[in-house]
Scaffold this active site. Structure first.
Site, PDB file in Angstrom:
ATOM      1  N   THR A 340      34.768  43.209  36.856  1.00 31.61           N
ATOM      2  CA  THR A 340      35.774  44.625  36.192  1.00 31.61           C
ATOM      3  C   THR A 340      34.914  44.917  34.831  1.00 31.61           C
ATOM      4  OG1 THR A 340      37.014  44.729  38.068  1.00 31.61           O
ATOM      5  CG2 THR A 340      37.260  46.236  35.853  1.00 31.61           C
ATOM      6  N   THR A 358      34.853  49.352  37.471  1.00 31.74           N
ATOM      7  CA  THR A 358      34.097  47.922  38.038  1.00 31.74           C
ATOM      8  C   THR A 358      33.469  48.080  39.588  1.00 31.74           C
ATOM      9  OG1 THR A 358      35.297  46.442  39.437  1.00 31.74           O
ATOM     10  CG2 THR A 358      36.122  48.803  39.752  1.00 31.74           C
ATOM     11  N   GLY A 421      39.506  41.609  35.296  1.00 34.11           N
ATOM     12  CA  GLY A 421      40.369  40.166  36.175  1.00 34.11           C
ATOM     13  C   GLY A 421      41.213  40.469  37.727  1.00 34.11           C
ATOM     14  N   GLY A 422      40.433  41.834  38.371  1.00 35.78           N
ATOM     15  CA  GLY A 422      41.827  42.216  39.185  1.00 35.78           C
ATOM     16  C   GLY A 422      42.981  41.952  39.694  1.00 35.78           C
TER      17      GLY A 422
END
Length: 520
Positions: A340, A358, A421-422
């Site tokens: 992302t 993302t 970073g999810g």
């Protein structure tokens, strides 16, 4: 995880200016946005230019074939949210994603594994993209400069290609095996099936990744408008490529797609107010975090053991609610690479944009559309492939994302922050917002302050935190210490801007090798 020497200290001072500032994960994209601001464009104009530019120079993180969300604060309107998340193709059949009976390993979500990883890798993992329609709607409402003029820098960057420095080679090396599965992705990123040779140490060579096949697609979007990717020949070509490679995306899915304006959710917090995205993102989750924090600790002069323990407790409670209500299992693997991209923008008038976009996994589906040159998303991985869950895979369903762009105001200061970073995104953004509001930190201090990641069963703590903080965290559960490093990221990778009176500030993650805040 490779650790940096304890004698090695990294700092990245925040940028300060009375003019506008763009804070982005890639310096070239930040410079593109800053040039737009310098030419008289506003924050939305700069966001359009940065979105397309960063999709070229950092293509493994985002691009036109991805999705995301943004928060906007434009003069006279107040905070607004714009959702342009991905959607499962209408014709997708869950039966085409049979389970192996084992837990998946090696990517972002601990779903049960699907045969041949069809929900993760390849054209079968491609969802309907939303980025281009989203930024097109933002520009239509607030843009000052001509659309085509804002995309022109991205076209130029695509023709020039990407310098193959050490970081490019490292990222490609991390995904070489899966990139090799798609002939078009392999042709783009690999050399004889291997990661590219790095430009030599003399800096005289000009080794580059060829991105020129993206240029005609970007030019079509510039000439025909944002809907070129949905209603035009470009969209038809993209859908035909996905179908030819076995995916379920069709032209009708693109034609039906529409980004959605949403009322921002206001989150009162002590003497501040935060505004977040209301649906299908981590916005509701971070709202829960601040509800917990409002009574979880009493701020002192600086973040202490009680504050970090409160951060961990609040994140745990918020994620428990998210799991129960939304079904997003998240990322529990501290080794997972950051994916992302996020950028934050403030212009000279104080307008702000916090925008996250993302492809989902690093390199998305690891598939390149040969007709368009676009690297494709793997948004289908956002869904639980096991049926009967709140977030179970189904045709036409919208994806539940971890993106978390936030606007905030406290006294005379206001800010826009977000991260990549999810599942690590939300805890990072929450802590940064707390540093700014609870402790009155400046942007520079907030971005250098050590953080924890409380997004899974084990808390990951910056190993530079005092022993008292680590001990406090260990009293409530498992803790692993890690150093902030360029790769892989143990923590999220944030970018933010802050306006204090007439002065603007911008900052990016101190360990991001490319991230930069550039004044316009």
């Amino acid at each position: 995880m490779t650790q940096l020497s304890r004698a090695q200290i990294t700092t990245k001072p925040a940028t300060r200016s009375s003019r506008g500032i763009v804070a982005a994960q890639h310096r070239l994209a930040a410079e593109v946005g800053a040039e737009v601001l310098a030419a008289g464009g506003n924050a939305v104009d700069a966001a359009v230019a940065v979105s397309f530019a960063i999709g070229v120079v950092e293509p493994w993180m985002s691009g036109p074939a991805g999705g995301g969300a943004m928060m906007l604060d434009m003069a006279g309107t107040g905070p607004e949210a714009l959702y342009y998340g991905m959607r499962a193709p209408a014709g997708l059949n869950p039966a085409d994603f049979p389970l192996t009976g084992e837990k998946a390993t090696g990517d972002l979500f601990p779903w049960k594994a699907v045969v041949e990883d069809r929900n993760v890798i390849g054209a079968t993992a491609v969802a309907v993209p939303g980025v281009v329609d989203g930024i097109g709607k933002a520009h239509a409402r607030y843009g000052r400069m001509p659309w085509a003029e804002l995309i022109a820098p991205a076209v130029k960057l695509a023709k020039e290609g990407i310098e193959a420095d050490w970081y490019v080679a490292l990222l490609i090396a991390s995904s070489t095996r899966v990139l090799a599965r798609d002939p078009d992705a392999a042709a783009r990123f690999l050399e004889d099936g291997q990661w590219p040779t790095v430009a030599n140490w003399t800096a005289l060579s000009d080794k580059r990744i060829d991105m020129s096949s993206m240029a005609p697609s970007l030019q079509a979007i510039a000439d025909e408008g944002a809907r070129a990717l949905y209603d035009g020949d470009l969209g038809a070509a993209l859908a035909a490529d996905v179908e030819a490679k076995g995916g379920s995306l069709r032209r009708a899915d693109l034609q039906a797609y529409q980004a959605v304006w949403q009322q921002a959710r206001a989150v009162p917090y002590r003497d501040a107010t935060l505004w977040v995205t209301p649906h299908l993102t981590a916005g509701p989750t971070i709202s829960d975090v601040f509800s917990q924090l409002s009574t979880g600790f009493t701020p002192g002069q600086a973040p202490d053991a009680a504050a970090y323990a409160a951060y961990a407790e609040a994140c745990d409670a918020a994620y428990a609610a998210r799991l129960a209500n939304d079904g997003d299992m998240g990322n529990d693997d501290p080794r997972a690479p950051s994916c992302t991209t996020h950028f934050s923008i403030v212009d000279a008038e104080g307008n702000m944009v916090a925008m996250t976009q993302t492809l989902l996994s690093i390199f998305g589906s690891r598939v390149v559309s040969p007709s368009t040159g676009l690297l494709l998303n793997n948004g289908i991985m956002w869904f639980d492939p096991e049926q009967g869950r709140p977030n179970s895979l189904a045709g036409g369903k919208r994806c539940l994302m971890n993106v978390c762009p936030v606007l905030g105001a406290a006294g005379d200061r206001k800010f826009a922050i977000g991260a990549s970073g999810g599942r690590k995104i939300m805890p990072a953004v929450a802590q940064l917002a707390s540093f700014l509001t609870d402790f009155g930190m400046g942007l520079d201090a907030a971005f250098h302050q050590p953080r924890i990641d409380a997004s899974g069963d084990t808390v990951i703590a910056d190993d530079t935190l005092p022993a008292s903080v680590i001990e406090s965290l260990e009293m409530r559960g498992p803790v692993v210490t890690a150093r902030r490093a360029p790769f892989p990221y143990a923590f999220a990778c944030p970018a933010g801007v802050l306006r204090d009176g007439a002065e603007n500030y911008g900052a990016t993650e101190i360990m991001s090798p490319w991230g930069e805040a550039v004044a316009g």
